[in-house]
Each structure stands twice: as structure tokens, then as C-alpha cells.
Write a protein that holds these residues in place. Structure first.
Motif, mmCIF file in Angstrom:
data_model
loop_
_atom_site.group_PDB
_atom_site.id
_atom_site.type_symbol
_atom_site.label_atom_id
_atom_site.label_comp_id
_atom_site.label_asym_id
_atom_site.label_seq_id
_atom_site.Cartn_x
_atom_site.Cartn_y
_atom_site.Cartn_z
ATOM 1 N N HIS A 38 0.866 -1.170 0.000
ATOM 2 C CA HIS A 38 0.000 0.000 0.000
ATOM 3 C C HIS A 38 0.909 1.228 0.000
ATOM 4 N N ILE A 39 0.963 1.881 -1.152
ATOM 5 C CA ILE A 39 1.859 3.029 -1.291
ATOM 6 C C ILE A 39 1.094 4.293 -0.926
ATOM 7 N N ALA A 40 1.708 5.133 -0.106
ATOM 8 C CA ALA A 40 1.043 6.377 0.285
ATOM 9 C C ALA A 40 2.089 7.452 0.546
ATOM 10 N N PHE A 41 1.653 8.707 0.458
ATOM 11 C CA PHE A 41 2.540 9.800 0.842
ATOM 12 C C PHE A 41 2.690 9.766 2.358
ATOM 13 N N VAL A 42 3.938 9.786 2.827
ATOM 14 C CA VAL A 42 4.140 9.756 4.272
ATOM 15 C C VAL A 42 4.659 11.090 4.798
ATOM 16 N N ASP A 43 5.171 11.943 3.889
ATOM 17 C CA ASP A 43 5.690 13.221 4.356
ATOM 18 C C ASP A 43 5.767 14.189 3.180
#
Lengths: 476, 457, 293
Positions: A38-43
Motif C-alpha cells: 500500500h503506497i502512500a505519501f508519508v511526508d
């Protein structure tokens, strides 16, 4: 792959000022090692922000696109970046500038220097959302679990967005701003149509060229602040609220549970620090700021200072306009990127028909949609069922494959965007029907609305995800 | 050395101390799986009879794993108080049992003798005790410990608040923490078992727990139960931590399978002394559980009660703040049903206390065991009667991350009310101040997590 | 004592009771027609059961952030009855998942034949993991007789600790997975089958028996209260009896509310091909996208 950093640009061309920012967006696989990725923006990190340049105009109403191009290019140099370094982002033409007849040409002239994937976006509703994210109102709303209204008060317009627990619940825009009346050499040099309306309702009749009377201008600003009170739902609404609604924007329906208010845009700085020469900017911004500071908005709701004020929109454009697709998707990388694709969104009943296999209906619908938009490219979008049986999924694939095959030219790719996580399975099933020569791109975790346009970027994170920008309105 | 006994006219002979110890165990599926269990009920009792006549001295000289081969054995033997040991070494295990149960034997006597006991002696006497023996004997001993607060004092029952989440989402974790606080849970610890063992993720959760603790001024301690090396790295990088946690086994090989050794624990201890956020002196947290050695094939042919006792010998070297057995998590191949789980819970609690440890328990079961929530409620009530320092509590008994059931937040309040027990004093005052309790009883706001949202200390 | 004395005493006691202060009898609630409801439905689970909360919306929001059972309210120190029964229902579903067998018809419907591990009862299956990792002698013969040898990819299913998971996911996952493999030319896929009372480690024996390059077992996970339907896939390249556990690649959380079965099937097709190409699985395999070809 563990993580990736992409570089994003935000360019905001407003009625009074224009800015450029560059951000780093950090992507990561946030699922555990025993799960499907699950790829997501983390910062998100702002790496460069230009100063606010006065937006160059050739005439009172016409933007100087050549000067703007030079301005943007010089900011790339200042940031030490080249257009080719940019992976994502948005150019936003806001406020009155967006209504000018050469806006489309301008956006086209910027797209080529602003990086391959950078896209042009506009529309007052979207601006409201973007500035509310850029100002930090959305994060505060989520962190505290409360409803926060963000007022982004620029030169020409005030974009308003309400966030409840981080979710957007209302949006809109009013023709109220710091440069609705301009002052040069102590005299009134410009009055917008909406400023005339608001002034008249309050019993003021300013004339072009007459000396700038501080008491009158303050009175007009008080009237403007009262319209904003109505928008915030702390005063009863009258006809004026509707009369100054920005063309093309939604009516902002004030939520009843708002607890706090956040200000961004150039005028926000005048709310937070009052005093000084009222005509230092050659407009009524400082008066408007002072009047808002003393209005019921700030006494009925808790006023908060945004993380960004004048830069809220450009930071929002640079950091929040790009999202990523779901991480199990199906695509032929070679056809991407694709820009400005009109979205045909199926409603619940239409979706049900497609899962039931009614390809004739879908074919007609697609043909009609292509005709309406005078195009041969489109994205078919629907919510999709959360966990369909394989038989049902195959029926849907059959229906979509046949309908798109009939309605689209032979070389056009099949493009689909679902909300629920079934795109890889659906894409695979459609490929079996479409055959090896047809490009199929099927993504999920994307929520669209009828009338949206969409940009699909080049796949990133080893092809796992596709950057996506959804626009509520595009030129052309 | 007598390794035989006669019952009903039949003589049973055993080939080793290890065999007597194993066969004297109450039935456990893990001992059966390991091929160590008594083959009949009579053989089990015959082993108990043989064990009852064995001296403590024999047990010291026959550790489950040889001294030369094993760090845990060395820690246990080297730390023994020889004066105490010399005073009791000629006792038989039967003598030892009866001395423990004697009305004149008090807490101070038990804790003094504790210093001269090896794990094998503690395991041996446990095997001769009935369930009520274990409850009664344990109830004589209180072992308080101090980190930011002191837990384990007479009249108290504390709870670890375990706000686990399927993706470590800090907002979701916060929801479970707030809910638990409004049931009066969390005086022992607010401690999360993470899904993600990355330093960045563990740090983010620690920061959130620290924020909650500070915002509300909660007199308690926080911990994220990642692998010990991850926690060490997080603290090095500045993450706030009151305690460092590790699961332990009863042999060096077992601890190696868990990825640490004595040195790692010493490192963690030193680090917290310099950079921890707690007052101390007790800053470590250990978890144990019967059967873990067999599952990593590090049991050295010993039964699971004996190996469990050896865990406690390891733990006491480091003066921990919390030790708990996770009694029903491991599955039916080690503890088959509620009977075995209840027995194991009582054994572990007693053995831990007799080892001088501040014992708690995670009374739990998985869905493939022959047990249900009623059994777990029984066990927690028994342990509370036995004077357990704390028990684990989760929202409505369902741990959504570890996929097992433990005590509910509700259970803590019910047990306290039924047995007239209270949270620790500082925490009780905090509950009153926040309005969660009124004069020691749940207020109308108890159980309403939204009640805490608008309140800050 | 005769009856009249008893009556007098009773009357006196009743009179005393009715006078005593501080005794409050709750007013009887209005009687409503029982409504149709399923307390295990998503709507009921999302409901805030706290009585007179300070901010019901805030609790509803908290419930969105976690599937932990928060905002459940209480009856004194205990659960309210709805929560109590919901917990019992979820535990019952989990127990059934462990102890019920897969129907023959379900397997026939997706074209799988069934074999068994060495465990003859569920009880043995639960207490003897070693036997659950081995095929019975008869099963070995059946597999050798019915299955294609030396496949690139061998897929089979096992009930593991949840037959419910197999029932809920396999009929949709398997065809999606097989179609996904069909789309990729040049890969031979073995004959799929089902193993009753099977554990993960059984895949090692299957791999050796059929000389498969990549072996994948689809198996029911130990059920929690949240769902009894969760299935996992364990995959290994050239699995061998006695190999390290770290050589297995695991994909878990396949169910209706996690990764949907059809999507997991399509994802696994790509993953199996990547493992075949990389000639490695588990820690030795760097997970790539599986999104292309």
C-alpha cells in the motif's frame, strides 16, 4: 522498494501576486511485509518558495504571459532545478486572473517549462480546497477532530472551504478581496463590479479617480466583512451573499458545527497584524483585514493562524494536488502520462447495469459523452463494488471491453478509474477481452465526480502506483 | 538420589531429575507434543511422589540446561544467595511446599528464601501444589515496583491498557487509549504491540502516547513493544520511552531465537538510565509464556513449567517494572483447553512472585483453543484474588491486531468492584480529578471516550 | 408458627421495605415492537452505544479510525447486552471456522479434488502440527496419479485454521489467479487441489512430490473476532522439507473487508511470476510490482 521521493512544483498565478514553490513528497509502502503493498505519501517538505511577485499584466485585464514565463523560469534557476527534474505538481490560475481571456494560452505556455507531468488546473472550488489544505486548516481539523472553516482571502476572491475531521464538507468562493478597490497616488484607481454592489448596499458610491476617503473605504470593508460573516453562518444571510458569489463556484453552505476559523491569502497577514499605512499595498487589503479581525467571525469562532497565509494556495498546489492510485492496478506503462482526460462517471444505477452486462447501454453512453466533449479520449469511472464475485467481475469486464471497443477508435487506450480496490483484477479481465494490441489502464482508490478531468502520470515506485491529479474544471 | 516411587503396589522408576520434573506436571498438550508427559495419570502422581522426596540440593545440581552451555543457568546459579541456600538445601520439595503454606510463613520470609532458589526448585514445588495452593501462597507475597509510579501495593489491581491497531494508525490507537482511560485502565502501563517494527513507525507511536500522557497529566508509563533492538534505536534517536520491552525464553538458545541476549538487555537498561523519560529505578518490561521454548526447539528436553520458571530467573537479574505471562496466546498444541490455561496462569503467577518479580498476567485465549471468555474471566478473578499486580486490558476483550481475546476494559472495573481492589493511588486521584470516577465509583462519564476530548490537565 | 403469623410478618416486612429510603425502582421503559436487526451488521457495529455521550459524533469518528471495539458503552461495570451477544456471535463464527469442514460440493464447483494430511481429526490437527505438515500415504498416491508433474507453478488450497476463509475466498480468488497466469504465456501451471487438515509446511512435501518450481498454498488464517474469513497465501521457490521458514513469501489479510479475493488473485498471478523469474522467495526475494506483464 521501500520509499521514493518525488519533486513537485506549485505555481499560483493570482489576481495580485504570483508564486512558485517546490516540494519533496515522500512515498512509502506503508503495509507490513506480509501484506499486499500500500503506497502512500508519508511526508511533504517545502524545499523552495519564491517571494510573492506582482502578477504581470499587459493591460488592466490582460496577463503578460511572456513576462510570467520568464518569472517562472528564473525561479527554477533560483531553486537549482530544471523542468526535467519535476515529477508532479500543478499550475493554478486563480481569482480574477483565471477569468481573463488568455488564461488558457498562458497555461499552455507554462506547461512545457513546468515539467512533463505538471498540469494546469483552475476553478474556484478547487482553489478553495487546495488553499485550505495548504494553509493547514485541514490538518488542524483532523488533528483536533473538529470542523474548521478556511477563508483564503486574496486580491480578487475569497475562497472558502470547510473541513470536518479532515474531510471537506463545503466549498465556495466570493468576489471579495483586498484588490477589489485599488488606490494610486491617494486616488481610487480601480473598483470591481462586486465592490460596487457591496458598497451600494452599505450606502457608499465610490467613483474612479476620486480621493481615497479612509472612512468610506473602511465602511465598504466592514460591509465586505459582514458578507463573510453570512458565509461563515454567524450572521443571517441576505441577497448580497448570492450576488457576490464567484462565477463558476458552488454556493458555500456554512456547516452548523464549525468550531474554528483559519485565514490564509494575502489579506490574512493584515488580520493578524493591524496598523501601519493603510495604503501601503495600494489597495484596501489592510482595511479589510482589520474589519475581519473585529467581525463576528473572530468572536463567534476560534480564530487560528494558518501554517501558511499568502502562500497557502501555492503550497497546496505543490504538495496536495497530486495523489497516488491504489497499489494493485493494471497498466501498460507506455501510454502514460496522459493529461486532461475528461471523466465519464457512472452513477450507482449505471454501474449496476454494467455489472449486469448491459454493454449496449454503456456504448451509447460513451458515444454520447465523447460527442459532448468533442474528444476521443476519456476515463470511465465508477465507485465499483467492494468485493465482487469473479463471475460478476468478468461480466463487467465483458461489458466494458465491448462497449469501449465499439465506441473508441482502435488506437485509443481503455482507461478506467475505480474507487474500490479491484482494479488489477478488472484490468486483467478486460485485457483478456480487449486483446493484446489494446492498451488498458485500470486504477483504483480514485474518487471522481461528474465533470472532473484527470491526469495520469508516469508510473512510479517500480510501477506500483500512478500519480493522479483530479481537477474539477479544466480549460478547453 | 531416589528416582523411583511406589503407588498402589506398583513401582515407577525414572531415569533423570528432568524426567521426574516433566512427568510430575499437570497435563499440558505441549509436554505431550514434546514427548515428555506422563503416560498415565498414575505415572503423573508417581512422579509427584518421587519429586516430593527430592531435596532442593538435588534440584540445584541438576539444572535443565548445563551451566557451561547456557547463560540463563549461569545467571540463575551465580546470583544465588549461598547463605540462604545453605539453610534450605536439605529440605525436600514436600518440606518446602509445607513451609510455604505454613500460616507462620509471611511475605518477608518468602522473599528472603527467594534469593536462594533456583528456577528448578521453584518449578518443582509448583508441580506439587493445587490451584488453591497456588492462589493462597501467591497472595502472601506483594512485589511492588517503581517506574514513574509504584504498582503492586496491597489492595491495588492495576491494568495495562493495550490499544493495539491493525495498521498502527495513531488516531485509531488514541481512540482505544481514551476509551480505556475512561474505564480506569492504564495505571500499570499504556503499551502498544506494533504491527510495524520500523524505528520511524515505533517512534511515531511513542510520541503520540507521550503526548497523551503529558496532555492529560496521567500518572503512568508508556511503551511500544517492538523488538528490543528497534526500541533501543528509537530511544537513541530521541523517541520518548519510559520502559523497554522484550519477550524472554528460559534458555539462551530460546533468547537467541528471539534475537537478543543478556548483553542486549544490559544495553537497554543503561540507555534508559541515561535517556529514558521515566524516573525508575525499574525500567524494563518482560513477557513470557509456557511453550515458547518448545516452539523454537530450545527446551533442551525439559517440560514447559520448568522452562517458564527459568524465564523468571533471567528476568529477576534486571529488576523489571513489569513481567507478565501471556498465558493463552500460544495455541492448543501447548495449552489445549481452559483447564490447562487456568492452571498455567496460576503456576506462572506464583512462580514469578516466588522469584521476587512484580508479576502480571495477560489472561487470554485464541479462537482455536477449547476456551472462551467465561474461562478467561474466571482466571482473571482467581489471579486478582492471588494478588496479581496487573492484568492486560483491551477494548471489549477483542485484540484486533493480535487476533486473540484478553480481558476487557470492563473486566478491570468489575473485578476491582467485586474484590474491593483499587487502582494505584496516584492514578485513582487522577481519575477523580478528571471526573471518570466519583468517590471511587464510575461516574456517568465513565466509558465515554468523547468525555476526555475536551479535557486537558 | 401458623400461616397467619407468617402473613403478618410478610406484611410487616413489605411495609418496611416500601418505607425504606434510597430504594429506587427504575421506571419501566415503554414497550416497543421488536425491530428487525442483525447486530453483526456493519451499521450496528458502527453504532455508538455509549449512553448520553458528551459528543456522539466524536465517538463515531473514533470508530472510523479503528476496528477495535470502542464506544461500546456499558451496563454498570459490564457490557451492555448488545455488545455481549455480538462478542458471542463473533466468537461462535470463529469457532465454526476452525471446526467445520469444507463441503464437497464447493470443491467440485471449482474443480478441485480433495486429499488429507496425516491428521485424522480436528483435535489431532490442533495438537499435532507435525502431522498437519505431512500428506497421508493415500493422499500421496492420489496426488501423484492426478497431478501434472514438474509445473512451473503449483497451486493448492488447505483449510488450515479457517474453513470459512476458504469458503469465502477460494471460489473467486482461484479463477482470477488462474486467468492471470493464463494471460502470461509460456508458464506451466500444475493441477490445483485441496488438502483437509493441512498446515503451511505441507507445501514443502507437495513441492518435492511434484517437482514444482514455485509452490503456493492458499490457507485459512487463525480467525480473530473481527473476521473469520481471512485467508493467506504462502509461496516458496523450490520448497523443500526442512527449509528455513524465512524462504516463504506471505500475503495475508485476503477477505471481503481486507484485500478482496478477485484482486488478491490478480495480484498473486503477478507475484508468482516474479518469484519464478527471480528464482527466489521469502527474504531472498525483493518484492517488485507484479503490475507488468
Amino acid at each position: 522498494m521501500d520509499g521514493e521521493v518525488i519533486t513537485s512544483v506549485g505555481i499560483d498565478i493570482g489576481t495580485s501576486t504570483s508564486q512558485v514553490v517546490f516540494s519533496h513528497l515522500f512515498l512509502k509502502n506503508t503495509s507490513g511485509c506480509f501484506s499486499i503493498p500500500h503506497i502512500a505519501f508519508v511526508d511533504k517538505k517545502l524545499i523552495y518558495a519564491s517571494q510573492a511577485h506582482l502578477t504581470p499584466f499587459k493591460t488592466q485585464t490582460t496577463l503578460d504571459d511572456e513576462a510570467l514565463r520568464r518569472l517562472v523560469l528564473s525561479e527554477y534557476e533560483n531553486a537549482g532545478l530544471k523542468p526535467g527534474d519535476i515529477d508532479a505538481g500543478a499550475v493554478i490560475v486563480t481569482g480574477e486572473a483565471a477569468r481573463k481571456e488568455n488564461a488558457e494560452m498562458l497555461l499552455n505556455s507554462l506547461s512545457d517549462i513546468a515539467g512533463e507531468f505538471v498540469v494546469s488546473t483552475a476553478g474556484p472550488d478547487l482553489e478553495a480546497i487546495i488553499s485550505g489544505k495548504g494553509s493547514g486548516a485541514q490538518q488542524i481539523s483532523k488533528a483536533r477532530g473538529i470542523c474548521v472553516i478556511n477563508f483564503d482571502i486574496g486580491g480578487g476572491t475569497t475562497n472558502i472551504a470547510a473541513f470536518d475531521d479532515g474531510e471537506i464538507t463545503a466549498k465556495g468562493s466570493l468576489d471579495i478581496g483586498g484588490r477589489q478597490i485599488r488606490v494610486e497616488d491617494g486616488r481610487i484607481s480601480y473598483i470591481s463590479k462586486s465592490a460596487v454592489k457591496i458598497a451600494a448596499a452599505a450606502g457608499f458610491y465610490p467613483e474612479l479617480g476620486e480621493p481615497a476617503d479612509p472612512d468610506m473605504l473602511r465602511g465598504i470593508c466592514r460591509a465586505m466583512a459582514e458578507v463573510l460573516e453570512q458565509a461563515a453562518g454567524v450572521s443571517p444571510a441576505d441577497d448580497l451573499l448570492e450576488e457576490v458569489r464567484t462565477a463558476g463556484s458552488t454556493f458555500f453552505a456554512a456547516p452548523g458545527n464549525a468550531k474554528a476559523v483559519c485565514f490564509s491569502g494575502g489579506v490574512a497577514d493584515c488580520i493578524h497584524s493591524t496598523g501601519g499605512d493603510p495604503f501601503r499595498y495600494g489597495d484596501i487589503g489592510p482595511f479589510l483585514g482589520e474589519e475581519i479581525a473585529g467581525s463576528r467571525i473572530c468572536s463567534e469562532l476560534t480564530p487560528l493562524r494558518g501554517k501558511e497565509t499568502i502562500r497557502a494556495t501555492v503550497v497546496g498546489a505543490g504538495s496536495y494536488s497530486t495523489t497516488v492510485s491504489g497499489s494493485t492496478i493494471s497498466h501498460h506503462g507506455s501510454v502514460l502520462p496522459l493529461k486532461n482526460l475528461p471523466v465519464l462517471k457512472l452513477d450507482h444505477f449505471e454501474q449496476e447495469r454494467c455489472y449486469g452486462g448491459d454493454s449496449e447501454y454503456l456504448e451509447e453512453k460513451i458515444k454520447w459523452f465523447l460527442g459532448q466533449n468533442d474528444t476521443t479520449r476519456m476515463v470511465l469511472s465508477m465507485t465499483g463494488e467492494r468485493s465482487p464475485s469473479y463471475a460478476r467481475l468478468k461480466t463487467l469486464a465483458q461489458c466494458v471491453g465491448e462497449a469501449m471497443g465499439e465506441a473508441l477508435p482502435a488506437e485509443a487506450p481503455f482507461l478506467l478509474a475505480l474507487e474500490n480496490d479491484t482494479a488489477k483484477a478488472l484490468g486483467q479481465a478486460i485485457e483478456m477481452i480487449a486483446g493484446p494490441t489494446r492498451a488498458v489502464v485500470c486504477i483504483d482508490s480514485v474518487r471522481t465526480e461528474q465533470g472532473d478531468y484527470i491526469d495520469l502520470g508516469r508510473p512510479i515506485m517500480d510501477g506500483m502506483v500512478i500519480p493522479v491529479v483530479i481537477k474539477t474544471l479544466a480549460f478547453g | 538420589m531416589t528416582l523411583k516411587s511406589t503407588l498402589l503396589g506398583r513401582t515407577y522408576t525414572f531415569s533423570s531429575v528432568k524426567e521426574v520434573l516433566a512427568k510430575a506436571n499437570e497435563q499440558k498438550s505441549g509436554d505431550v507434543l514434546a514427548g515428555l508427559a506422563a503416560e498415565s495419570e498414575l505415572e503423573r502422581v508417581a512422579a509427584k511422589e518421587a519429586l516430593s522426596r527430592m531435596t532442593l540440593n538435588t534440584l540445584r545440581e541438576n539444572p535443565a540446561v548445563p551451566y557451561e552451555e547456557d547463560e540463563v543457568t549461569r545467571i540463575n546459579q551465580d546470583a544465588l544467595n549461598e547463605t540462604v541456600y545453605n539453610g534450605i538445601k536439605n529440605w525436600t520439595v514436600a518440606d518446602f511446599r509445607e513451609w510455604i503454606l505454613d500460616c507462620d510463613t509471611e511475605e518477608k520470609d518468602l522473599l528472603r528464601v527467594s534469593a536462594g532458589l533456583t528456577a528448578e526448585m521453584i518449578a518443582a514445588v509448583t508441580k506439587l501444589m493445587s490451584n488453591l495452593d497456588l492462589v493462597y501462597a501467591a497472595s502472601k507475597m506483594r512485589v511492588p515496583a517503581r517506574c514513574n509510579t509504584t504498582i503492586g501495593l496491597p489492595g491495588t489491581l492495576s491494568a495495562r491498557l493495550q490499544p493495539n491497531h491493525t495498521t498502527d494508525n495513531v488516531d485509531g490507537i488514541t481512540a482505544s487509549v481514551l476509551e480505556g482511560l475512561t474505564y480506569g485502565c492504564g495505571d500499570a502501563l499504556i503499551g502498544l504491540n506494533p504491527v510495524n517494527d520500523a524505528v520511524s513507525s515505533v517512534t511515531e507511536v511513542l510520541k503520540r502516547l507521550d503526548d497523551i500522557k503529558n496532555n492529560y497529566g496521567i500518572p503512568t508509563q508508556i511503551c511500544v513493544l517492538a523488538h528490543i533492538t528497534t526500541q533501543i534505536e528509537a530511544v537513541r534517536q530521541g523517541a520518548p520511552a519510559d520502559l523497554i520491552f522484550q519477550s524472554v525464553a528460559g534458555s539462551e538458545k530460546g533468547n537467541r531465537a528471539f534475537g537478543f541476549s543478556r548483553e542486549t538487555v544490559i544495553e537497554a537498561h543503561e540507555l534508559l538510565r541515561k535517556h529514558g523519560t521515566s524516573a525508575g529505578p525499574n525500567v524494563l518490561y518482560f513477557e513470557t509464556g509456557q511453550g515458547s521454548e518448545l516452539s523454537s526447539e530450545s527446551h533442551h528436553g525439559s517440560d514447559q513449567v520448568t522452562m517458564e520458571a527459568r524465564c523468571y530467573a533471567f528476568c529477576r537479574e534486571f529488576s523489571p517494572f513489569l513481567v507478565n505471562t501471556v498465558v493463552g496466546f500460544i495455541g492448543p498444541e501447548y495449552l489445549y483447553d481452559s483447564r490447562q490455561v487456568v492452571r498455567a496462569g496460576l503456576e506462572d503467577h506464583f512462580m514469578g512472585k516466588l522469584s521476587g518479580l512484580p508479576m502480571g498476567c495477560d489472561c487470554c485465549y485464541t479462537n482455536h483453543m477449547m476456551a472462551d471468555q467465561n474461562d478467561l474471566e474466571n482466571l482473571s478473578l482467581l489471579l486478582a484474588s492471588a494478588g496479581v499486580n496487573y492484568i492486560i486490558s483491551v477494548p471489549a476483550s477483542d485484540d484486533v491486531m493480535l487476533n486473540y481475546q484478553s480481558n476487557a476494559y470492563h473486566d478491570i472495573t468489575a473485578i476491582r468492584a467485586a474484590l474491593n481492589l483499587r487502582p494505584i493511588r496516584e492514578f485513582e486521584l487522577w481519575l477523580e480529578k478528571m471526573g471518570i470516577t466519583e468517590n471511587g465509583r464510575l461516574s456517568k462519564h465513565a466509558g465515554d471516550p468523547s468525555f476526555l476530548l475536551g479535557k486537558k490537565a | 408458627m401458623d400461616n397467619s403469623v407468617i402473613e403478618q410478618v410478610v406484611e410487616a416486612v413489605l411495609a418496611e421495605l416500601s418505607r425504606s429510603e434510597g430504594v429506587t425502582v427504575p421506571e419501566a421503559p415503554e414497550i416497543h415492537e421488536p425491530e428487525e436487526r442483525d447486530i453483526t451488521s456493519e451499521a450496528e457495529r458502527a453504532a455508538v452505544l455509549v449512553k448520553n455521550p458528551v459528543d456522539a459524533e466524536a465517538i463515531a469518528r473514533m470508530k472510523k479510525y479503528t476496528n477495535a471495539r470502542v464506544g461500546v458503552g456499558r451496563a454498570g461495570t459490564r457490557y451492555n447486552t448488545q455488545t455481549l451477544i455480538t462478542l458471542r456471535a463473533d466468537h461462535a463464527a470463529a469457532r465454526d471456522a476452525v471446526f467445520m469442514d469444507i463441503d464437497r460440493e464447493l470443491l467440485d464447483g471449482i474443480g478441485l479434488f480433495a486429499v488429507e494430511s496425516r491428521c485424522t481429526t480436528k483435535d489431532e490437527f490442533l495438537t499435532r502440527p507435525d502431522l498437519g505438515r505431512q500428506l497421508s500415504d493415500e493422499s500421496v498416491s492420489v496426488i501423484l496419479e492426478k497431478c501434472v508433474k514438474k509445473p512451473d507453478i503449483q497451486i493448492f488450497a488447505a483449510d488450515g485454521l479457517s474453513s470459512t476463509a476458504i469458503k469465502a475466498n477460494l471460489p473467486d480468488l482461484l479463477p482470477s489467479l488462474l486467468d492471470g497466469l493464463k494471460n502470461r504465456s509460456g508458464i506451466s501451471v500444475g493441477t490445483p487441489f485441496f488438502v483437509k487438515n493441512g498446515r503451511v509446511g505441507l507445501m514443502d512435501q507437495v513441492s518435492e512430490l511434484l517437482e514444482a518450481r514455485v509452490t503456493c498454498v492458499l490457507i485459512g488464517e487463525r480467525p480473530g473476532l473481527a473476521t473469520a474469513e481471512s485467508m493467506s497465501a504462502y509461496i516458496a521457490y523450490e520448497a523443500r522439507v526442512g527449509m528455513e521458514e524465512s524462504r516463504r513469501t506471505v500475503i495475508s489479510n485476503i477477505h471481503r473487508l481486507g484485500v478482496p479475493a478477485v484482486e488478491a488473485g490478480a495480484y498473486l498471478a503477478g507475484l508468482l511470476c516474479s518469484i519464478l523469474k527471480a528464482k527466489a522467495s521469502g527474504v531472498g526475494f525483493r518484492r517488485d510490482t507484479g503490475n507488468e506483464g
